[in-house]
Design a protein around this motif. Structure first.
Motif: not given
Length: 106
Positions: A69, A72-77, A79-80
């Protein structure tokens, strides 16, 4: 006295002793006692292992899920952040195009 004389006296004495007969349930009681002792000895480690192994497995799954998790949060950050940079560049290009269009007098 010879050893054979001692044996004869012993057997004479044993012959005078009252005989004992075993209970019809003697063998079953012995087997049950042996099984009970075996279960007591084996129960310590197995009882511990029976509870620790599933708890350890659940803890390992929870840790792996939490780590995934966070990843995944690091990847989303990331990407953002990339998307925000791209959006900033797009707005810069649009503003540059508009200013050049206005400067040209059209």
């Amino acid at each position: 006295m010879k050893p054979s004389d001692e044996r004869d006296q012993l057997w004479d004495l044993l012959g005078k002793a009252p005989g004992r007969t075993a209970s019809p349930y003697f063998a079953r009681r012995v087997v049950n006692t042996v099984r009970a002792e075996h279960q007591v000895r084996a129960g310590g480690f197995m009882r511990w292992f029976r509870w620790v192994a599933p708890i350890s497995a659940v803890a390992a799954v929870a840790i792996a899920w939490t780590a995934n998790t966070w990843k995944h949060q690091e990847e989303v950050a990331l990407y953002n952040a990339y998307f925000d940079k791209a959006a900033d560049l797009q707005s810069l290009v649009v503003s540059t195009d508009e200013s050049s269009w206005i400067a040209s007098g059209n």
